[in-house]
Design a protein around this motif. Structure first.
Motif, PDB file in Angstrom:
ATOM      1  N   GLY A 110       0.792  -1.223   0.000  1.00 15.30           N
ATOM      2  CA  GLY A 110       0.000   0.000   0.000  1.00 15.30           C
ATOM      3  C   GLY A 110       0.822   1.269   0.000  1.00 15.30           C
ATOM      4  O   GLY A 110       0.318   2.339   0.380  1.00 15.30           O
ATOM      5  N   VAL A 111       2.088   1.173  -0.428  1.00 10.84           N
ATOM      6  CA  VAL A 111       2.944   2.358  -0.509  1.00 10.84           C
ATOM      7  C   VAL A 111       2.327   3.346  -1.498  1.00 10.84           C
ATOM      8  O   VAL A 111       1.840   2.964  -2.563  1.00 10.84           O
ATOM      9  N   ASP A 112       2.335   4.631  -1.158  1.00 12.58           N
ATOM     10  CA  ASP A 112       1.764   5.633  -2.057  1.00 12.58           C
ATOM     11  C   ASP A 112       2.681   5.932  -3.235  1.00 12.58           C
ATOM     12  O   ASP A 112       2.238   5.996  -4.382  1.00 12.58           O
ATOM     13  N   PHE A 113       3.975   6.109  -2.958  1.00 12.71           N
ATOM     14  CA  PHE A 113       4.913   6.408  -4.041  1.00 12.71           C
ATOM     15  C   PHE A 113       6.313   5.958  -3.651  1.00 12.71           C
ATOM     16  O   PHE A 113       6.621   5.770  -2.462  1.00 12.71           O
ATOM     17  N   ALA A 114       7.141   5.780  -4.643  1.00 10.05           N
ATOM     18  CA  ALA A 114       8.542   5.430  -4.419  1.00 10.05           C
ATOM     19  C   ALA A 114       9.342   5.811  -5.658  1.00 10.05           C
ATOM     20  O   ALA A 114       8.790   5.977  -6.749  1.00 10.05           O
ATOM     21  N   THR A 115      10.635   5.952  -5.468  1.00  9.02           N
ATOM     22  CA  THR A 115      11.525   6.195  -6.600  1.00  9.02           C
ATOM     23  C   THR A 115      12.877   5.573  -6.298  1.00  9.02           C
ATOM     24  O   THR A 115      13.194   5.286  -5.142  1.00  9.02           O
ATOM     25  N   TRP A 116      13.653   5.329  -7.317  1.00  8.11           N
ATOM     26  CA  TRP A 116      14.944   4.655  -7.158  1.00  8.11           C
ATOM     27  C   TRP A 116      15.863   5.065  -8.301  1.00  8.11           C
ATOM     28  O   TRP A 116      15.422   5.644  -9.293  1.00  8.11           O
ATOM     29  N   CYS A 117      17.141   4.782  -8.138  1.00  9.61           N
ATOM     30  CA  CYS A 117      18.084   4.977  -9.238  1.00  9.61           C
ATOM     31  C   CYS A 117      18.367   3.611  -9.865  1.00  9.61           C
ATOM     32  O   CYS A 117      18.028   2.581  -9.295  1.00  9.61           O
ATOM     33  N   SER A 118      19.012   3.619 -11.014  1.00 13.50           N
ATOM     34  CA  SER A 118      19.260   2.347 -11.698  1.00 13.50           C
ATOM     35  C   SER A 118      20.733   2.017 -11.816  1.00 13.50           C
ATOM     36  O   SER A 118      21.096   1.031 -12.445  1.00 13.50           O
ATOM     37  N   TYR A 119      21.601   2.836 -11.203  1.00 16.33           N
ATOM     38  CA  TYR A 119      23.034   2.629 -11.433  1.00 16.33           C
ATOM     39  C   TYR A 119      23.721   1.852 -10.318  1.00 16.33           C
ATOM     40  O   TYR A 119      24.912   1.572 -10.419  1.00 16.33           O
ATOM     41  N   LYS A 120      22.996   1.488  -9.277  1.00 14.33           N
ATOM     42  CA  LYS A 120      23.589   0.686  -8.209  1.00 14.33           C
ATOM     43  C   LYS A 120      23.353  -0.789  -8.528  1.00 14.33           C
ATOM     44  O   LYS A 120      23.986  -1.355  -9.402  1.00 14.33           O
ATOM     45  N   TYR A 121      22.410  -1.404  -7.845  1.00 16.99           N
ATOM     46  CA  TYR A 121      22.183  -2.837  -8.049  1.00 16.99           C
ATOM     47  C   TYR A 121      21.543  -3.145  -9.404  1.00 16.99           C
ATOM     48  O   TYR A 121      21.573  -4.296  -9.853  1.00 16.99           O
TER      49      TYR A 121
END
Length: 428
Positions: free
Chosen positions: A237-248
């Motif tokens: 039920g998380v409302d929003f999230a963001t991440w980068c793509s250069y790590k894992y």
């Protein structure tokens, strides 16, 4: 495998590698060299290694550009107009979402600001934000400037939850207690999913449930969690999230970010956002008319057209993730990190020189272990590098090590342990 089954021997490490079902994926990656020798690379939590297919993926788009020019937007197998859709299946699997809830776009800090526009809606009475203490600087600066933008002072609006005295990690019950105790003034909970310094994975499910109970939106920065630990953003039920793509996610330095927006917000007309034409109704985009009509789902938060070359590099890694799957990666990760923990404890013994500040509980960590060095400090870390180990130093005296299951193996961990043993004897 229990720690009692681990052995501090090269033969054990090689035997584990021989039975590893993911062992062949190591050959899909380029490893840096130190003094002409392939490095022991434990820095995927900062920058993942380059997949060998990446060059071909980018070259294909360069060829499309050369041969089709502007027509590449609309013609060909991967027409650029729809290129963002190609990454959706893998991203949805990695973060536990529906495909319409995710999209690759921009970079992480930009996306955090854009999502805060929608989900941080403070009033005179409800304006506070809960986050973790010691958050990554980008998150701290973003929160500071967001609350100032709305006319509040950070020291009054931002509530930082930290470890208890004598502890290094944050207890879930302390986060939940803060959510309930501040609910009358709370406008948002926004924090890391995995703490970059200690390597602690927060109980995102429990935190999200607590937020839902008090009617407060919750968002997570998944820079160190995406591609590393199991995620179920939709079900939690998380409302929003963001991440980068250069790590894992191994997509290249500074490469494209991704966002998640829960489907309950997919068509909410009252939710404000900063708009751009690539988030406008796809069927009407080229009418070039006034009146923003957001696309359904996360796509409606897009601003500009996709960075095709960046997405090509991103896809080279995502195709590997889709082939392997997070379940198998997680299983190996637990074994690999467990072996590293075992060897560190074997070497340090009761000396008190090394202290692992990352949780021992496998459900509260990913593949990163953070080591607090009480003697020797940076000299020990520098000795690592001289002997071919690439890790990450964080002031004042922490070394972060991330044996990444896609390309690291048990022999890497064993060889590192021998170098650690030698380095401690020399400097500690």
């Amino acid at each position: 495998m229990s720690t009692t089954a681990y052995q501090f021997s090269e033969s054990f490490a090689r035997a584990m590698d021989a039975q590893d079902p993911l062992r062949n994926y190591r050959s899909n990656f380029h490893f840096p060299k130190i003094e002409g020798q392939e490095a022991i690379y434990f820095c995927g939590n900062s920058l993942g290694l380059q997949p060998k297919p990446t060059e071909a993926y980018i070259q294909r788009e360069l060829q499309n550009w050369a041969e089709k020019a502007v027509d590449g937007h609309f013609y060909g197998e991967d027409a650029w107009y729809h290129i963002r859709k190609k990454s959706k299946p893998a991203l949805a699997q990695i973060v536990g979402a529906h495909e319409h809830e995710v999209v690759a776009m921009n970079n992480l800090s930009t996306n955090l600001h854009l999502l805060m526009v929608s989900f941080y809606r403070p009033t005179a009475g409800k304006f506070k934000i809960i986050t973790e203490s010691g958050a990554f600087p980008s998150d701290m600066y973003m929160l500071e400037t967001q609350v100032r933008f709305h006319g509040f002072e950070p020291d009054q609006a931002i509530i930082e939850i930290g470890p208890r005295p004598g502890e290094y990690t944050i207890r879930t019950e302390d986060i939940i207690e803060a959510i309930h105790s501040h609910q009358d003034q709370l406008a948002l909970v926004m924090m890391a999913g995995l703490q970059y310094y200690t390597g602690q994975v927060f109980d995102m499910k429990a935190i999200s449930q607590a937020c839902q109970q008090v009617g407060v939106p919750v968002g997570f920065d998944l820079a160190h969690a995406a591609g590393n630990v199991p995620l179920q953003l939709h079900n939690w039920g998380v409302d929003f999230a963001t991440w980068c793509s250069y790590k894992y996610l191994n997509s290249g330095p500074g490469n494209v970010s991704g966002v998640f927006v829960h489907e309950r917000h997919a068509e909410n007309p009252t939710l404000p956002r900063f708009a751009g034409w690539w988030g406008h109704d796809e069927a009407e985009r080229f009418k070039m008319e006034k009146g923003f009509k957001p696309m359904f789902g996360a796509d409606g938060w897009q601003l500009a057209n996709s960075n095709v070359l960046a997405l090509a590099a991103h896809q080279a890694s995502l195709d590997i993730f889709q082939e392997v799957g997070m379940t198998k990666l997680r299983k190996k990760s637990e074994l690999l990190t467990g072996y590293l923990e075992f060897l560190i404890r074997e070497i340090s013994g009761t000396s008190g020189v090394l202290e692992i500040i990352t949780p021992t509980n496998v459900h509260e960590r990913g593949c990163q272990l953070s080591l607090l060095i009480h003697k020797g400090g940076k000299a020990v870390f520098d000795e690592f590098y001289k002997n071919g180990v690439v890790g990450d130093w964080r002031n004042p005296n922490v070394i972060r090590l991330a044996p990444t299951p896609l390309y690291n193996n048990f022999l890497d961990v064993y060889l590192f342990a021998k170098i650690l043993e030698q380095s401690l004897q020399k400097f500690a």
